[in-house]
Design a protein around this motif. Structure first.
Motif, PDB file in Angstrom:
ATOM      1  N   PHE A  55     -37.358 -31.141  15.206  1.00 47.57           N
ATOM      2  CA  PHE A  55     -38.074 -32.236  14.554  1.00 47.57           C
ATOM      3  C   PHE A  55     -37.322 -33.557  14.690  1.00 47.57           C
ATOM      4  O   PHE A  55     -37.937 -34.599  14.973  1.00 47.57           O
ATOM      5  CB  PHE A  55     -38.322 -31.910  13.082  1.00 47.57           C
ATOM      6  CG  PHE A  55     -39.467 -30.972  12.856  1.00 47.57           C
ATOM      7  CD1 PHE A  55     -40.775 -31.368  13.130  1.00 47.57           C
ATOM      8  CD2 PHE A  55     -39.259 -29.694  12.384  1.00 47.57           C
ATOM      9  CE1 PHE A  55     -41.844 -30.514  12.931  1.00 47.57           C
ATOM     10  CE2 PHE A  55     -40.321 -28.824  12.181  1.00 47.57           C
ATOM     11  CZ  PHE A  55     -41.614 -29.240  12.458  1.00 47.57           C
ATOM     12  N   HIS A 101     -37.830 -35.294  17.925  1.00 44.09           N
ATOM     13  CA  HIS A 101     -39.155 -35.868  18.192  1.00 44.09           C
ATOM     14  C   HIS A 101     -39.593 -36.883  17.136  1.00 44.09           C
ATOM     15  O   HIS A 101     -40.482 -37.700  17.394  1.00 44.09           O
ATOM     16  CB  HIS A 101     -40.198 -34.752  18.268  1.00 44.09           C
ATOM     17  CG  HIS A 101     -40.019 -33.848  19.453  1.00 44.09           C
ATOM     18  ND1 HIS A 101     -40.462 -34.165  20.721  1.00 44.09           N
ATOM     19  CD2 HIS A 101     -39.419 -32.634  19.565  1.00 44.09           C
ATOM     20  CE1 HIS A 101     -40.166 -33.191  21.564  1.00 44.09           C
ATOM     21  NE2 HIS A 101     -39.529 -32.247  20.893  1.00 44.09           N
ATOM     22  N   ILE A 102     -38.978 -36.822  15.952  1.00 49.28           N
ATOM     23  CA  ILE A 102     -39.313 -37.746  14.867  1.00 49.28           C
ATOM     24  C   ILE A 102     -38.003 -38.385  14.400  1.00 49.28           C
ATOM     25  O   ILE A 102     -37.092 -37.672  13.977  1.00 49.28           O
ATOM     26  CB  ILE A 102     -39.980 -37.020  13.678  1.00 49.28           C
ATOM     27  CG1 ILE A 102     -41.169 -36.182  14.159  1.00 49.28           C
ATOM     28  CG2 ILE A 102     -40.440 -38.028  12.637  1.00 49.28           C
ATOM     29  CD1 ILE A 102     -41.697 -35.222  13.109  1.00 49.28           C
ATOM     30  N   SER A 103     -37.912 -39.689  14.464  1.00 53.89           N
ATOM     31  CA  SER A 103     -36.635 -40.347  14.194  1.00 53.89           C
ATOM     32  C   SER A 103     -36.160 -40.122  12.755  1.00 53.89           C
ATOM     33  O   SER A 103     -36.958 -39.943  11.825  1.00 53.89           O
ATOM     34  CB  SER A 103     -36.738 -41.847  14.473  1.00 53.89           C
ATOM     35  OG  SER A 103     -37.511 -42.483  13.465  1.00 53.89           O
ATOM     36  N   ARG A 150     -37.644 -42.515  10.268  1.00 51.82           N
ATOM     37  CA  ARG A 150     -39.058 -42.253   9.948  1.00 51.82           C
ATOM     38  C   ARG A 150     -39.140 -41.157   8.889  1.00 51.82           C
ATOM     39  O   ARG A 150     -39.899 -41.270   7.925  1.00 51.82           O
ATOM     40  CB  ARG A 150     -39.833 -41.865  11.200  1.00 51.82           C
ATOM     41  CG  ARG A 150     -41.289 -41.479  10.924  1.00 51.82           C
ATOM     42  CD  ARG A 150     -42.056 -41.229  12.204  1.00 51.82           C
ATOM     43  NE  ARG A 150     -42.358 -42.481  12.869  1.00 51.82           N
ATOM     44  CZ  ARG A 150     -43.491 -43.169  12.695  1.00 51.82           C
ATOM     45  NH1 ARG A 150     -44.419 -42.727  11.863  1.00 51.82           N
ATOM     46  NH2 ARG A 150     -43.693 -44.292  13.326  1.00 51.82           N
ATOM     47  N   LEU A 151     -38.369 -40.093   9.056  1.00 52.18           N
ATOM     48  CA  LEU A 151     -38.372 -39.000   8.081  1.00 52.18           C
ATOM     49  C   LEU A 151     -37.735 -39.426   6.756  1.00 52.18           C
ATOM     50  O   LEU A 151     -38.052 -38.860   5.699  1.00 52.18           O
ATOM     51  CB  LEU A 151     -37.632 -37.786   8.647  1.00 52.18           C
ATOM     52  CG  LEU A 151     -38.360 -37.005   9.746  1.00 52.18           C
ATOM     53  CD1 LEU A 151     -37.489 -35.860  10.242  1.00 52.18           C
ATOM     54  CD2 LEU A 151     -39.693 -36.469   9.239  1.00 52.18           C
ATOM     55  N   ILE A 159     -40.788 -31.995   6.003  1.00 55.31           N
ATOM     56  CA  ILE A 159     -41.724 -31.839   7.115  1.00 55.31           C
ATOM     57  C   ILE A 159     -43.147 -31.611   6.608  1.00 55.31           C
ATOM     58  O   ILE A 159     -44.114 -32.112   7.192  1.00 55.31           O
ATOM     59  CB  ILE A 159     -41.283 -30.689   8.043  1.00 55.31           C
ATOM     60  CG1 ILE A 159     -39.916 -31.000   8.654  1.00 55.31           C
ATOM     61  CG2 ILE A 159     -42.312 -30.451   9.145  1.00 55.31           C
ATOM     62  CD1 ILE A 159     -39.835 -32.305   9.412  1.00 55.31           C
ATOM     63  N   TYR A 172     -44.453 -34.925   5.711  1.00 52.57           N
ATOM     64  CA  TYR A 172     -44.721 -35.674   6.940  1.00 52.57           C
ATOM     65  C   TYR A 172     -46.053 -35.236   7.552  1.00 52.57           C
ATOM     66  O   TYR A 172     -46.877 -36.077   7.943  1.00 52.57           O
ATOM     67  CB  TYR A 172     -43.592 -35.459   7.946  1.00 52.57           C
ATOM     68  CG  TYR A 172     -43.835 -36.123   9.280  1.00 52.57           C
ATOM     69  CD1 TYR A 172     -43.514 -37.467   9.478  1.00 52.57           C
ATOM     70  CD2 TYR A 172     -44.410 -35.415  10.336  1.00 52.57           C
ATOM     71  CE1 TYR A 172     -43.759 -38.092  10.689  1.00 52.57           C
ATOM     72  CE2 TYR A 172     -44.661 -36.038  11.555  1.00 52.57           C
ATOM     73  CZ  TYR A 172     -44.336 -37.370  11.725  1.00 52.57           C
ATOM     74  OH  TYR A 172     -44.591 -37.981  12.932  1.00 52.57           O
ATOM     75  N   ASN A 173     -46.293 -33.924   7.621  1.00 51.74           N
ATOM     76  CA  ASN A 173     -47.534 -33.411   8.203  1.00 51.74           C
ATOM     77  C   ASN A 173     -48.738 -33.755   7.334  1.00 51.74           C
ATOM     78  O   ASN A 173     -49.816 -34.079   7.845  1.00 51.74           O
ATOM     79  CB  ASN A 173     -47.441 -31.893   8.399  1.00 51.74           C
ATOM     80  CG  ASN A 173     -46.528 -31.518   9.552  1.00 51.74           C
ATOM     81  OD1 ASN A 173     -46.377 -32.283  10.515  1.00 51.74           O
ATOM     82  ND2 ASN A 173     -45.901 -30.357   9.478  1.00 51.74           N
ATOM     83  N   ARG A 177     -49.573 -37.371   8.015  1.00 51.39           N
ATOM     84  CA  ARG A 177     -50.221 -37.547   9.317  1.00 51.39           C
ATOM     85  C   ARG A 177     -51.713 -37.210   9.228  1.00 51.39           C
ATOM     86  O   ARG A 177     -52.559 -37.957   9.730  1.00 51.39           O
ATOM     87  CB  ARG A 177     -49.540 -36.647  10.351  1.00 51.39           C
ATOM     88  CG  ARG A 177     -50.104 -36.765  11.762  1.00 51.39           C
ATOM     89  CD  ARG A 177     -49.251 -35.980  12.746  1.00 51.39           C
ATOM     90  NE  ARG A 177     -49.125 -34.584  12.342  1.00 51.39           N
ATOM     91  CZ  ARG A 177     -50.060 -33.657  12.604  1.00 51.39           C
ATOM     92  NH1 ARG A 177     -51.165 -33.980  13.248  1.00 51.39           N
ATOM     93  NH2 ARG A 177     -49.880 -32.411  12.217  1.00 51.39           N
ATOM     94  N   HIS A 204     -49.295 -45.670  13.004  1.00 52.66           N
ATOM     95  CA  HIS A 204     -48.697 -44.383  12.603  1.00 52.66           C
ATOM     96  C   HIS A 204     -47.584 -44.554  11.595  1.00 52.66           C
ATOM     97  O   HIS A 204     -46.624 -43.774  11.572  1.00 52.66           O
ATOM     98  CB  HIS A 204     -48.186 -43.620  13.839  1.00 52.66           C
ATOM     99  CG  HIS A 204     -49.136 -43.620  14.993  1.00 52.66           C
ATOM    100  ND1 HIS A 204     -50.364 -43.004  14.940  1.00 52.66           N
ATOM    101  CD2 HIS A 204     -49.058 -44.197  16.224  1.00 52.66           C
ATOM    102  CE1 HIS A 204     -50.998 -43.182  16.097  1.00 52.66           C
ATOM    103  NE2 HIS A 204     -50.226 -43.911  16.878  1.00 52.66           N
ATOM    104  N   ARG A 233     -45.894 -44.658   7.755  1.00 58.63           N
ATOM    105  CA  ARG A 233     -46.040 -43.811   6.569  1.00 58.63           C
ATOM    106  C   ARG A 233     -47.060 -44.427   5.617  1.00 58.63           C
ATOM    107  O   ARG A 233     -47.000 -45.609   5.304  1.00 58.63           O
ATOM    108  CB  ARG A 233     -44.686 -43.660   5.867  1.00 58.63           C
ATOM    109  CG  ARG A 233     -44.741 -42.863   4.557  1.00 58.63           C
ATOM    110  CD  ARG A 233     -43.349 -42.620   4.010  1.00 58.63           C
ATOM    111  NE  ARG A 233     -42.598 -43.862   3.868  1.00 58.63           N
ATOM    112  CZ  ARG A 233     -42.663 -44.666   2.808  1.00 58.63           C
ATOM    113  NH1 ARG A 233     -43.466 -44.361   1.800  1.00 58.63           N
ATOM    114  NH2 ARG A 233     -41.943 -45.769   2.764  1.00 58.63           N
TER     115      ARG A 233
END
Length: 255
Positions: free
Chosen positions: A32, A35-37, A40-41, A68, A71-72, A75, A214, A216
């Motif tokens: 993760f 692929h996700i900075s 960002r997380l 996560i 995050y999902n 999204r 995209h 948050r």
């Protein structure tokens, strides 16, 4: 002076564990974070950290898996909200074009006398002109070719198809209050009159941009606060807005 250096993904994982975040599967965390900075997380684990936030210490029970999951959720939430705002944006554009063209003619948006704040209207026209200049749309190119001696913008039903939601919301909000179409559009969108609609459109335009980029949306504090019509909203929602800063919850109710 800022002096932090970049961390490898393994170092990022080690730092999170050191700060108290439970990571049961380091390989999954590596996937993760590749692929996700990290930053960002960070918006999703921020509420999991104790005060003062500058200490970056996680509360007991904080888990990477929950980060996560948030995050999902966010999204999928953005996709739903973006879909709803698309319908509102297209409807607003259609109603502005239709009603104001019938009230003031095809070039109503260039009639500065129908706007409250003329300098603001001029700025909006400058933005529209830039959009027209950049446009590669066939219908704009065809109009310029056929009517090259006409120095006006293309009529509203062509020009406003290129205009952003943010510009559309500014155009509507800046209309003089005695413009008949202003109330007509508000009523057709389900409101009593024009009083409430501008603030809602501004909030939705902000949220639309967050979705498009995209960003948050979950737990996001918005700079603006939509004006609420108490007669049409439940008491719980009003109390929620009074107690908290303006998160996206209140604004997305309209969508």
């Amino acid at each position: 002076m800022y002096n932090k250096q970049p961390l490898t993904v393994d170092e990022q994982i080690a730092q999170l564990i050191e700060r108290g975040l439970s990571i049961s599967d380091s390989n999954l965390a590596f996937h993760f974070l590749s692929h996700i900075s990290y930053y960002r997380l960070a918006g999703y684990w921020w509420p999991m950290q104790s005060e003062p936030k500058e200490g970056h210490v996680f509360k007991p029970g904080s888990r990477f898996e929950d980060v996560i999951s948030l995050y999902n959720f966010d999204r999928e939430f953005r996709i739903i909200v973006f879909d709803a705002i698309e319908k509102i944006e297209i409807s607003l554009r259609t109603k502005l074009i239709y009603h104001l063209s019938h009230e003031f003619g095809p070039w109503w948006f260039q009639k500065l006398e129908i706007f409250q704040n003329v300098p603001e209207a001029v700025k909006t026209l400058a933005v529209i002109e830039e959009e027209l200049t950049r446009s590669k749309d066939i219908f704009i190119k065809s109009h310029k070719t056929k009517h090259k001696d006409d120095l006006r913008f293309p009529p509203s039903w062509k020009t406003l198809e290129l205009t952003s939601f943010g510009a559309l919301s500014k155009i509507y909000g800046n209309l003089k209050n005695d413009v008949v179409s202003k109330d007509t559009i508000a009523k057709e969108l389900g409101l009593v009159n024009h009083t409430y609609l501008p603030s809602w459109l501004q909030s939705l335009a902000q949220i639309r941009n967050y979705c498009a980029h995209h960003s948050r949306l979950w737990n996001k504090n918005l700079p603006g606060r939509p004006k609420l019509c108490q007669a049409r909203l439940v008491v719980g929602l009003l109390n929620y807005q009074k107690k908290r800063s303006c998160t996206c919850f209140t604004s997305t109710c309209v969508a």
